[in-house]
Scaffold this active site. Structure first.
Site, PDB file in Angstrom:
ATOM      1  N   PHE A  54      -3.837   3.133  14.839  1.00 16.73           N
ATOM      2  CA  PHE A  54      -4.262   4.095  13.815  1.00 16.73           C
ATOM      3  C   PHE A  54      -5.311   3.417  12.953  1.00 16.73           C
ATOM      4  O   PHE A  54      -5.302   2.195  12.810  1.00 16.73           O
ATOM      5  CB  PHE A  54      -3.072   4.522  12.939  1.00 16.73           C
ATOM      6  CG  PHE A  54      -2.327   5.687  13.511  1.00 16.73           C
ATOM      7  CD1 PHE A  54      -1.441   5.498  14.555  1.00 16.73           C
ATOM      8  CD2 PHE A  54      -2.526   6.978  13.028  1.00 16.73           C
ATOM      9  CE1 PHE A  54      -0.757   6.580  15.112  1.00 16.73           C
ATOM     10  CE2 PHE A  54      -1.849   8.056  13.571  1.00 16.73           C
ATOM     11  CZ  PHE A  54      -0.967   7.855  14.612  1.00 16.73           C
ATOM     12  N   ASN A  87       0.865  -1.187   0.000  1.00 13.30           N
ATOM     13  CA  ASN A  87       0.000   0.000   0.000  1.00 13.30           C
ATOM     14  C   ASN A  87       0.900   1.235   0.000  1.00 13.30           C
ATOM     15  O   ASN A  87       2.103   1.124   0.218  1.00 13.30           O
ATOM     16  CB  ASN A  87      -0.935  -0.023   1.221  1.00 13.30           C
ATOM     17  CG  ASN A  87      -0.145  -0.044   2.512  1.00 13.30           C
ATOM     18  OD1 ASN A  87       0.527   0.917   2.859  1.00 13.30           O
ATOM     19  ND2 ASN A  87      -0.177  -1.170   3.221  1.00 13.30           N
ATOM     20  N   LYS A 121      -9.509  -4.364  19.666  1.00 14.15           N
ATOM     21  CA  LYS A 121      -8.057  -4.530  19.844  1.00 14.15           C
ATOM     22  C   LYS A 121      -7.596  -4.090  21.239  1.00 14.15           C
ATOM     23  O   LYS A 121      -6.410  -4.016  21.504  1.00 14.15           O
ATOM     24  CB  LYS A 121      -7.311  -3.763  18.739  1.00 14.15           C
ATOM     25  CG  LYS A 121      -7.755  -4.202  17.327  1.00 14.15           C
ATOM     26  CD  LYS A 121      -6.904  -3.637  16.202  1.00 14.15           C
ATOM     27  CE  LYS A 121      -7.559  -3.921  14.863  1.00 14.15           C
ATOM     28  NZ  LYS A 121      -6.636  -3.997  13.733  1.00 14.15           N
ATOM     29  N   ASP A 180      -3.372  -6.898   5.195  1.00 14.66           N
ATOM     30  CA  ASP A 180      -4.267  -7.836   5.868  1.00 14.66           C
ATOM     31  C   ASP A 180      -4.125  -9.249   5.316  1.00 14.66           C
ATOM     32  O   ASP A 180      -4.428 -10.216   5.993  1.00 14.66           O
ATOM     33  CB  ASP A 180      -5.725  -7.372   5.706  1.00 14.66           C
ATOM     34  CG  ASP A 180      -6.007  -6.150   6.576  1.00 14.66           C
ATOM     35  OD1 ASP A 180      -5.348  -6.018   7.615  1.00 14.66           O
ATOM     36  OD2 ASP A 180      -6.875  -5.333   6.204  1.00 14.66           O
ATOM     37  N   LYS A 186     -12.668  -0.879  16.240  1.00 15.40           N
ATOM     38  CA  LYS A 186     -11.260  -1.302  16.339  1.00 15.40           C
ATOM     39  C   LYS A 186     -10.714  -1.037  17.747  1.00 15.40           C
ATOM     40  O   LYS A 186      -9.957  -1.835  18.290  1.00 15.40           O
ATOM     41  CB  LYS A 186     -10.399  -0.574  15.294  1.00 15.40           C
ATOM     42  CG  LYS A 186     -10.632  -1.103  13.883  1.00 15.40           C
ATOM     43  CD  LYS A 186      -9.904  -0.310  12.813  1.00 15.40           C
ATOM     44  CE  LYS A 186     -10.419  -0.710  11.435  1.00 15.40           C
ATOM     45  NZ  LYS A 186      -9.851   0.059  10.337  1.00 15.40           N
ATOM     46  N   LYS A 191       9.706 -15.704 -11.546  1.00 11.93           N
ATOM     47  CA  LYS A 191       8.794 -14.647 -12.005  1.00 11.93           C
ATOM     48  C   LYS A 191       7.601 -15.284 -12.741  1.00 11.93           C
ATOM     49  O   LYS A 191       7.815 -16.141 -13.614  1.00 11.93           O
ATOM     50  CB  LYS A 191       9.569 -13.712 -12.940  1.00 11.93           C
ATOM     51  CG  LYS A 191       8.773 -12.545 -13.420  1.00 11.93           C
ATOM     52  CD  LYS A 191       9.602 -11.689 -14.358  1.00 11.93           C
ATOM     53  CE  LYS A 191       8.724 -10.656 -15.021  1.00 11.93           C
ATOM     54  NZ  LYS A 191       9.340 -10.042 -16.173  1.00 11.93           N
TER      55      LYS A 191
HETATM   56  N1  CTP Z   1      -2.973  -3.728  12.295  1.00 15.88           N
HETATM   57  C1  CTP Z   1      -2.100  -4.695  12.713  1.00 15.88           C
HETATM   58  N2  CTP Z   1      -2.033  -5.885  12.048  1.00 15.88           N
HETATM   59  C2  CTP Z   1      -2.806  -6.128  10.981  1.00 15.88           C
HETATM   60  C3  CTP Z   1      -3.703  -5.137  10.532  1.00 15.88           C
HETATM   61  C4  CTP Z   1      -3.764  -3.946  11.214  1.00 15.88           C
HETATM   62  O1  CTP Z   1      -1.382  -4.484  13.676  1.00 15.88           O
HETATM   63  N3  CTP Z   1      -2.709  -7.294  10.367  1.00 15.88           N
HETATM   64  C5  CTP Z   1      -3.039  -2.451  13.039  1.00 15.88           C
HETATM   65  C6  CTP Z   1      -2.559  -1.231  12.257  1.00 15.88           C
HETATM   66  O2  CTP Z   1      -1.172  -1.003  12.478  1.00 15.88           O
HETATM   67  C7  CTP Z   1      -3.422  -0.113  12.833  1.00 15.88           C
HETATM   68  C8  CTP Z   1      -4.697  -0.825  13.268  1.00 15.88           C
HETATM   69  O3  CTP Z   1      -4.396  -2.206  13.349  1.00 15.88           O
HETATM   70  O4  CTP Z   1      -2.844   0.451  13.990  1.00 15.88           O
HETATM   71  C9  CTP Z   1      -5.859  -0.636  12.326  1.00 15.88           C
HETATM   72  O5  CTP Z   1      -5.463  -0.998  11.013  1.00 15.88           O
HETATM   73  P1  CTP Z   1      -6.475  -0.910   9.814  1.00 15.88           P
HETATM   74  O6  CTP Z   1      -5.792  -1.399   8.575  1.00 15.88           O
HETATM   75  O7  CTP Z   1      -7.118   0.441   9.784  1.00 15.88           O
HETATM   76  O8  CTP Z   1      -7.619  -1.900  10.256  1.00 15.88           O
HETATM   77  P2  CTP Z   1      -7.834  -3.445  10.166  1.00 15.88           P
HETATM   78  O9  CTP Z   1      -7.890  -3.957  11.562  1.00 15.88           O
HETATM   79  O10 CTP Z   1      -6.827  -4.072   9.249  1.00 15.88           O
HETATM   80  O11 CTP Z   1      -9.288  -3.524   9.575  1.00 15.88           O
HETATM   81  P3  CTP Z   1      -9.830  -3.149   8.096  1.00 15.88           P
HETATM   82  O12 CTP Z   1      -8.650  -3.349   7.151  1.00 15.88           O
HETATM   83  O13 CTP Z   1     -10.912  -4.116   7.910  1.00 15.88           O
HETATM   84  O14 CTP Z   1     -10.283  -1.730   8.164  1.00 15.88           O
END
Ligand code: CTP
Length: 405
Positions: free
Chosen positions: A327, A214, A345, A283, A341, A293
């Site tokens: 975040f 990303n 969490k 995720d 969240k 490749k």
């Molecule tokens: N985070 C994490 N590990 C993951 C995904 C997210 O530690 N595998 C943490 C990120 O660093 C951030 C928080 O969770 O502090 C929220 O991340 P975000 O991507 O906004 O949310 P997700 O929990 O991944 O949910 P979604 O993608 O469904 O919005």
């Protein structure tokens, strides 16, 4: 935009070294940050840069003589005593072996050394000279005396020197001197605290030349790591791939994948009192990593993905007395998603922002977030620079620490 040194009164002491030209850049940078800078020069410094340059750029007369300055009509020469009384901080850049010797021994025989004796503000001393001179026993002795007297010494950089030698002696870049000034001026309310920060994206490899990721730049996490270090914390930064330089005095662990990030975070979580997860973790990861490749073939192909561990959720499950901050970058339903969240969490604070605007999203220098707290209160913050946001977040974390004490 307001900065941490907005309206601060800084005195820049310039000595006679080839690096004096960099003081001009430093002055401009400090001015840009909103500081009010006055310049005191040694007589030798005038051989390298004329006082008029500093006067024109600072907007103040320059003091270079005990009995005269660059514009005696505007200001009397005795003003250097007032400047010493008013200063919030002093930067000596470049500091020559000669002035270091004078400061260490309380000698006051010119405008700069006399000014220093009248001073109570913190001093950032930036030595710059030939590396043999820097290694000289008398210079080392003088520097350790100044350190003991409370001077902040900014170590010179190693590299090619003006005299043709190579070694330590170069004046650090103005942005690095500014970073140490911010360190010098920041409250040390995180002293003796260990802070673990994550930053940047993760990369999940598909084949040897492709990955899922990303556009996170890592700027927010790096700003937090820098701000925590400025406030006296011992900081570990676990970062995905970024183009950012390592923050000074921070232990930086570079990782690629979410799995590697999880390993590094869990290794350091026990000792951390504060954990801030600003990383944009992937995720999902590809189920299979192709050894070679992947060649272009069919019109459509399917990539099977497997869910990565939610590192923050696991931290919430394992946490003992840590303050845990997350975040959330959302494209819709900011409040509902952030609160979900925060609860799932087991966070103390979550900083949530919408990624639909230019001022608040991936790669920008500013951010506009709303902070959601464990006690169900929230605080919408205005758009601000990521460095400033980092400090506000740390202010709020310090409050949580005070309550839990
Ligand atoms: N985070 C994490 N590990 C993951 C995904 C997210 O530690 N595998 C943490 C990120 O660093 C951030 C928080 O969770 O502090 C929220 O991340 P975000 O991507 O906004 O949310 P997700 O929990 O991944 O949910 P979604 O993608 O469904 O919005």
């Amino acid at each position: 935009m307001q900065t941490r040194i907005d309206n601060k009164k800084i005195v820049l002491g310039v000595c006679g070294g080839i690096a004096a030209y960099k003081s001009v850049e430093l002055l401009r940078l400090l001015n840009k940050q909103g500081a009010k800078v006055r310049v005191v020069m040694t007589q030798n410094a005038r051989s390298f840069v004329g006082p008029l340059t500093f006067e024109a750029l600072s907007g103040y007369p320059v003091c270079f003589d005990l009995f005269q300055n660059s514009d005696s009509k505007k200001d009397s020469s005795i003003k250097h005593i007032d400047w010493a009384r008013d200063a919030d901080a002093v930067i000596i850049a470049p500091a020559t072996a000669n002035i270091i010797g004078k400061f260490a021994n309380g000698i006051a025989d010119d405008a700069l050394s006399t000014f220093m004796l009248a001073l109570t503000a913190p001093v950032l001393l930036c030595p710059s000279m030939n590396s043999q001179m820097y290694a000289n026993k008398a210079v080392c002795r003088n520097l350790s005396m100044l350190r003991a007297d409370g001077y902040f010494i900014v170590e010179p950089k190693a590299g090619e020197l003006a005299c043709g030698d190579s070694g330590p002696g170069r004046l650090p870049e103005p942005k690095d001197i500014l970073d140490r000034l911010l360190h010098c001026l920041a409250p040390k309310d995180l002293k003796d605290k260990k802070v673990l920060v994550t930053a940047g994206p993760t990369r999940e490899p598909i084949d040897p030349v492709r990955f899922i990721s990303n556009p996170s730049s890592g700027k927010m996490g790096y700003s937090i790591a820098r701000a925590a270090e400025h406030r006296g914390a011992e900081v570990v930064l676990v970062t995905g791939p970024t183009n950012l330089p390592d923050p000074v005095n921070v232990k930086v662990i570079r990782v690629e994948t979410a799995k590697e990030m999880a390993l590094a975070v869990f290794e350091h979580m026990e000792e951390a009192r504060i954990i801030i997860k600003a990383a944009a973790v992937s995720d999902y990861r590809p189920v299979n990593l192709a050894k070679q490749k992947i060649k272009k073939g069919k019109d459509e192909i399917t990539l099977f993905l497997k869910k990565n561990q939610d590192i923050l959720k696991e931290l919430g499950r394992k946490k003992k007395n840590q303050v845990l901050v997350g975040f959330a970058a959302e494209t819709e339903n900011l409040e509902i998603n952030a609160e979900k969240k925060l609860a799932e969490k087991k966070l103390d604070i979550i900083a949530a922002n919408l990624v639909d605007s230019l001022s608040s999203g991936f790669g920008t220098d500013t951010n506009r977030v709303t902070l959601f707290y464990k006690d169900k209160t929230k605080e919408a913050l205005p758009e601000m620079g990521k460095d400033d946001l980092a400090h506000i977040l740390l202010d709020r974390i310090v409050k949580v620490l005070d309550v839990s004490r």
